[in-house]
Scaffold this motif. Structure first.
Motif, mmCIF file in Angstrom:
data_model
loop_
_atom_site.group_PDB
_atom_site.id
_atom_site.type_symbol
_atom_site.label_atom_id
_atom_site.label_comp_id
_atom_site.label_asym_id
_atom_site.label_seq_id
_atom_site.Cartn_x
_atom_site.Cartn_y
_atom_site.Cartn_z
ATOM 1 N N ILE A 34 -21.093 -88.791 57.817
ATOM 2 C CA ILE A 34 -20.485 -90.110 58.016
ATOM 3 C C ILE A 34 -19.321 -89.967 58.984
ATOM 4 O O ILE A 34 -18.428 -89.131 58.797
ATOM 5 C CB ILE A 34 -20.014 -90.694 56.677
ATOM 6 N N ASP A 35 -19.314 -90.789 60.033
ATOM 7 C CA ASP A 35 -18.324 -90.648 61.100
ATOM 8 C C ASP A 35 -16.918 -90.880 60.587
ATOM 9 O O ASP A 35 -16.668 -91.708 59.695
ATOM 10 C CB ASP A 35 -18.650 -91.637 62.228
ATOM 11 N N ARG A 36 -15.961 -90.157 61.198
ATOM 12 C CA ARG A 36 -14.554 -90.223 60.789
ATOM 13 C C ARG A 36 -13.958 -91.622 60.971
ATOM 14 O O ARG A 36 -12.980 -91.976 60.323
ATOM 15 C CB ARG A 36 -13.741 -89.188 61.556
ATOM 16 N N SER A 37 -14.526 -92.435 61.882
ATOM 17 C CA SER A 37 -13.982 -93.790 62.076
ATOM 18 C C SER A 37 -14.124 -94.633 60.817
ATOM 19 O O SER A 37 -13.307 -95.532 60.570
ATOM 20 C CB SER A 37 -14.690 -94.467 63.251
ATOM 21 N N PHE A 38 -15.154 -94.381 60.011
ATOM 22 C CA PHE A 38 -15.316 -95.095 58.743
ATOM 23 C C PHE A 38 -14.508 -94.430 57.632
ATOM 24 O O PHE A 38 -13.903 -95.108 56.787
ATOM 25 C CB PHE A 38 -16.797 -95.135 58.350
ATOM 26 N N VAL A 39 -14.457 -93.092 57.657
ATOM 27 C CA VAL A 39 -13.740 -92.356 56.609
ATOM 28 C C VAL A 39 -12.255 -92.672 56.652
ATOM 29 O O VAL A 39 -11.595 -92.791 55.610
ATOM 30 C CB VAL A 39 -13.986 -90.841 56.777
ATOM 31 N N SER A 40 -11.692 -92.850 57.859
ATOM 32 C CA SER A 40 -10.258 -93.092 57.977
ATOM 33 C C SER A 40 -9.831 -94.404 57.328
ATOM 34 O O SER A 40 -8.658 -94.576 56.973
ATOM 35 C CB SER A 40 -9.846 -93.096 59.455
ATOM 36 N N GLN A 41 -10.795 -95.356 57.149
ATOM 37 C CA GLN A 41 -10.466 -96.652 56.571
ATOM 38 C C GLN A 41 -11.082 -96.876 55.190
ATOM 39 O O GLN A 41 -10.982 -97.973 54.643
ATOM 40 C CB GLN A 41 -10.947 -97.763 57.517
ATOM 41 N N THR A 70 -6.404 -87.499 53.773
ATOM 42 C CA THR A 70 -5.485 -87.869 52.689
ATOM 43 C C THR A 70 -6.185 -87.771 51.346
ATOM 44 O O THR A 70 -7.415 -87.842 51.243
ATOM 45 C CB THR A 70 -4.964 -89.310 52.878
ATOM 46 N N ALA A 71 -5.356 -87.643 50.290
ATOM 47 C CA ALA A 71 -5.888 -87.570 48.934
ATOM 48 C C ALA A 71 -6.551 -88.888 48.535
ATOM 49 O O ALA A 71 -7.544 -88.897 47.798
ATOM 50 C CB ALA A 71 -4.770 -87.217 47.951
ATOM 51 N N SER A 72 -6.012 -90.000 49.040
ATOM 52 C CA SER A 72 -6.609 -91.292 48.684
ATOM 53 C C SER A 72 -7.996 -91.442 49.296
ATOM 54 O O SER A 72 -8.901 -92.014 48.681
ATOM 55 C CB SER A 72 -5.704 -92.438 49.153
ATOM 56 N N GLN A 73 -8.179 -90.930 50.504
ATOM 57 C CA GLN A 73 -9.512 -90.949 51.111
ATOM 58 C C GLN A 73 -10.473 -90.106 50.288
ATOM 59 O O GLN A 73 -11.624 -90.510 50.052
ATOM 60 C CB GLN A 73 -9.454 -90.427 52.557
#
Length: 783
Positions: free
Chosen positions: A703-710, A742-745
């Protein structure tokens, strides 16, 4: 260490593009190991890894000859290659240099010695005439003397006259077609023609299939090293009487007999009646001068003028004919027999050829040659009157994707439609040209203000950004534009085009869909890029590239499941060079194949030292899939390292499947048959990610980082992650989240059921020895 071939090719510099390496077996050419860009353009296709036997006949023969000669003499060898395409014979000099290497298979480096000599065949060799027409190329010995002639083109009439099956005359030598003594006599005549440039008309006797003589009138002339022949069967005329009648009445060429002096028709054949449209009685009541178009009776008889004559048919339509006349006795009186060859279509074809020489066949726009002439005229006009102008160079963004996914027919339709829109953007008097591929150029005259530049570029970008309807679906492309001002940015056409190309390259580097005007510093930027390319070759040759490893962890247990091998370049002067800069450079120059093979070998060798449950992931470029040896390269890396195939993961992006989908899918299936795992990288960012999951059974999606970051913050991104993990679970495909910081991610990804995680939260990419420490630490914590 780099391969021997890579070192040889690297040492040639820019000459590499004009060369190819051919592998030999037992002194004979076997396989094209590698070919430079210009050499592949000359071959008209990708030949890397292609058996020599699969090259076209006109290329295969000289390649085999030059390889055999170079290996036999252990010295450079030379040959000529004659190729014919659409009525043009191109003669290219080849030089072959024998090379030795450490693995016992001699190589020959073949280079293009020149850019080729093009000879246009303007005669209508393939017209409707029953005459035989041939073109022969001169074969010279090492001293330059003409020693033989080979047939490079022949029409059906020639095959019929010489009693050969259609196509059987092509590439035959003179001695293969004529008996020994006749071949020697004709060769002597042809040698004289080549040396003097004169024309000759002579008669030749040839045996018919029934053993009887066939009398041929031969008209021959030279065009450089090319001999053009016209064969006319005159045997029946020579036989006269019954034989004359047979030839005359049944000949498909319009023929007649006229009275000497008056030109009154005494006899006409059926072909003349059909071709001209006059009834036989009407013909026999006319004179030859009555066929002249207009009032000029000199247009009637070939005895009065050279070149084609202008005749008329029954409805008054003018036609151009070549009239062959000869004095003969006819029914006890002096007469002239004439045969008319209609060359109207040939003349039109010549006009079309002249047009094609200066216009693009697909779009009808001026081509590069004619556009260069327009540029030269604009420069001369500016020098006389001070009139300014703008030069735009542009190409179509995403054109290759459309061409690869929808096919070449759709690509051609797109180019034609784009050409129409470009013409609609400019004024009358401005010149739109197709330079080649998806590259266009526009010459805009009389620039009144900078506002015109800005408004015109925006209009072009807007027009080409609108969807194109192709095969029932909307296709979105776009364009990038480079601008050069005349005369500020160059005082000759080549310099102007080069500067506009530099500006275009900068516009594409900015992401496309925009324009850039040429600036002098772009020259330095281009030089830096060329320097960077040389540095990359040297870095690879000297072993200055390295691998780092970034761990992938189980999202719940935290244990290391795999490491992704990432390529790094530490420049001795400029420090760390970003992969985003040097990987595209490696792809464009072809270095990606040897570099990629080294990455595979190095990564597999390192992974072989890890515990058996930890895998290694290697990214493959779409360019590597063009290499037919890719699967063998993976096999070799696994065999040399002893790594189990299921511990190697190959990561690809969907662009691998966009380009040459069938061939690349076959390569992916072959890799999977080895036991190698296949992962789709950057999932969700492309055009057809879900469709490709159906066409190939991937083992993993990342899964691309652009989705993971949000994730957990943006509802849309969270929904996409949830959909991807759910899809993976239902299909039995592992899901990996990239770029976890991040831990929340991490908590959100765990909640959505993601299998693996990767990112700076756990570790940055580290050298191999640190990767081993991470593994040891994980094992210790587990214990």
């Amino acid at each position: 260490m780099p391969t021997y071939e890579a070192v040889v090719l690297g040492s040639l510099g820019r000459l590499t593009d004009r060369t190819a390496l051919v592998v030999s077996r037992e002194g004979q050419a076997e396989t094209v190991l590698w070919a430079g860009a210009q050499f592949q353009d000359w071959l008209q296709g990708d030949a890397q890894g292609l058996p020599v036997s699969q090259l076209s006949d006109e290329v295969c023969q000289p390649v085999r000859e030059i390889v055999a000669a170079a290996l036999d003499s252990s010295e450079p060898a030379f040959a000529r290659c004659d190729r014919i395409s659409e009525g043009v014979v191109t003669t290219t000099g080849l030089v072959g240099v024998p090379l030795a290497n450490g693995w016992g298979r001699p190589l020959v480096l073949i280079g293009l010695a020149d850019d080729g000599v093009r000879t246009e065949l303007v005669q209508a060799m393939f017209g409707a005439t029953d005459q035989g027409m041939l073109a022969l190329s001169t074969v010279r010995d090492p001293d330059g003397a003409a020693v033989d002639f080979k047939i490079v083109a022949a029409n059906q009439g020639a095959h019929r006259l010489l009693n050969r099956a259609p196509g059987a005359l092509h590439w035959q030598r003179l001695a293969d077609v004529l008996p020994g003594h006749a071949a020697n006599d004709v060769a002597a005549i042809f040698s004289d023609l080549v040396e003097t440039g004169r024309r000759r008309v002579f008669e030749l006797t040839h045996l018919r299939p029934d053993g009887g003589p066939l009398y041929l009138k031969v008209e021959a002339g030279s065009i450089g090293d090319l001999i053009a022949l016209t064969l006319t069967d005159v045997g029946d005329i020579k036989a006269r009487d019954a034989s004359f009648r047979l030839l005359f009445e049944n000949n498909p060429v319009p023929m007649w007999v006229t009275e000497s002096g008056s030109g009154r028709f005494l006899a006409v054949n059926d072909a003349a009646i059909e071709h001209y449209g006059f009834a036989r009685e009407a013909f026999l009541g006319m004179r030859l001068s009555d066929l002249a178009a207009g009032d000029d009776v000199s247009n009637a008889s070939g005895a009065m003028r050279d070149g084609p004559l202008l005749h008329r048919i029954v409805d008054g339509t003018p036609i151009e004919v070549n009239l062959f006349e000869r004095a003969v006795p006819f029914e006890g009186r002096e007469a002239v027999i004439g045969a008319a060859i209609d060359v109207t279509e040939r003349r039109r074809a010549e006009a079309r050829i002249a047009h094609m020489a200066h216009h693009d066949a697909l779009t009808g726009l001026p081509n590069r040659v004619l556009f260069g002439e327009h540029l030269a005229e604009a420069l001369a006009r500016q020098e006389r009157s001070g009139e300014a102008a703008l030069l735009f160079c542009l190409d179509l963004d995403k054109f290759k994707i459309v061409n690869d996914t929808l096919g070449h027919a759709a690509g051609d339709a797109l180019l034609s439609a784009a050409a129409g829109r470009l013409v609609g953007c400019v004024r009358e008097g401005d010149i739109v040209s197709r330079l080649g591929g998806d590259e266009f150029a526009i010459l805009v005259r009389c620039v009144e203000s900078p506002l015109l530049l800005h408004s015109l570029t925006l209009r072009i970008i807007d027009e080409l950004s609108r969807p194109f309807r192709l095969d029932g679906q909307d296709c979105h492309i776009g364009t990038s534009i480079g601008v050069a001002l005349l005369p500020q940015d160059g005082r000759d056409p080549e310099m102007l085009l080069r500067h506009a190309d530099l500006a275009l390259y900068r516009a594409k580097a900015a992401g496309g869909g925009t324009f850039r005007c040429f600036e002098p510093e772009m020259e330095a930027w281009a030089q830096l890029r060329r320097s960077r390319e040389n540095d990359l070759r040297e870095a690879f040759a000297r072993g200055q590239l390295s691998l780092v490893c970034q761990p992938l962890l189980n999202s719940l247990g935290g244990g290391v499941t795999a490491f992704e091998a990432l390529l790094r370049w530490q420049h001795p002067e400029h420090g760390a060079i970003s992969p985003a800069e040097f990987v595209p450079l490696a792809e464009e120059t072809g270095l990606i194949n040897p570099i990629g093979a080294w990455v595979l070998r190095t990564a597999c060798a390192e992974a072989a030292t890890w515990p058996d449950h930890i895998r290694v992931a290697v990214n493959l470029s779409p360019v590597q899939f063009r290499n037919r040896d890719l699967v063998d390269t993976v096999k070799q890396a696994l065999a040399e390292s002893g790594l189990a195939a299921n511990r190697l993961e190959i990561e690809i992006t969907e662009s691998v499947l966009l380009a040459e989908e069938a061939a690349n899918l076959a390569a992916l299936h072959a890799l999977r048959d080895l036991g190698v795992r296949i992962a789709m990288d950057d999932f969700g960012t492309g055009y057809s990610s879900l469709g490709y999951l159906r066409s190939f059974p991937f083992d993993k999606i990342k899964i691309d980082r652009s989705f993971v970051s949000q994730v957990g913050v943006n509802a849309h991104c969270t929904a996409i992650v949830r959909a991807a993990t759910g899809l993976g679970a239902s299909l039995g495909i592992v899901t990996t989240a990239e770029g976890v910081e991040t831990a929340s991610q991490l908590a959100a990804l765990q909640a959505e059921g993601c299998d693996e995680v990767q990112g700076f939260l756990f570790s940055r990419p580290v050298p191999a020895e640190e990767a081993r420490s991470l593994i040891a630490g994980t094992i210790a914590r587990a214990a």
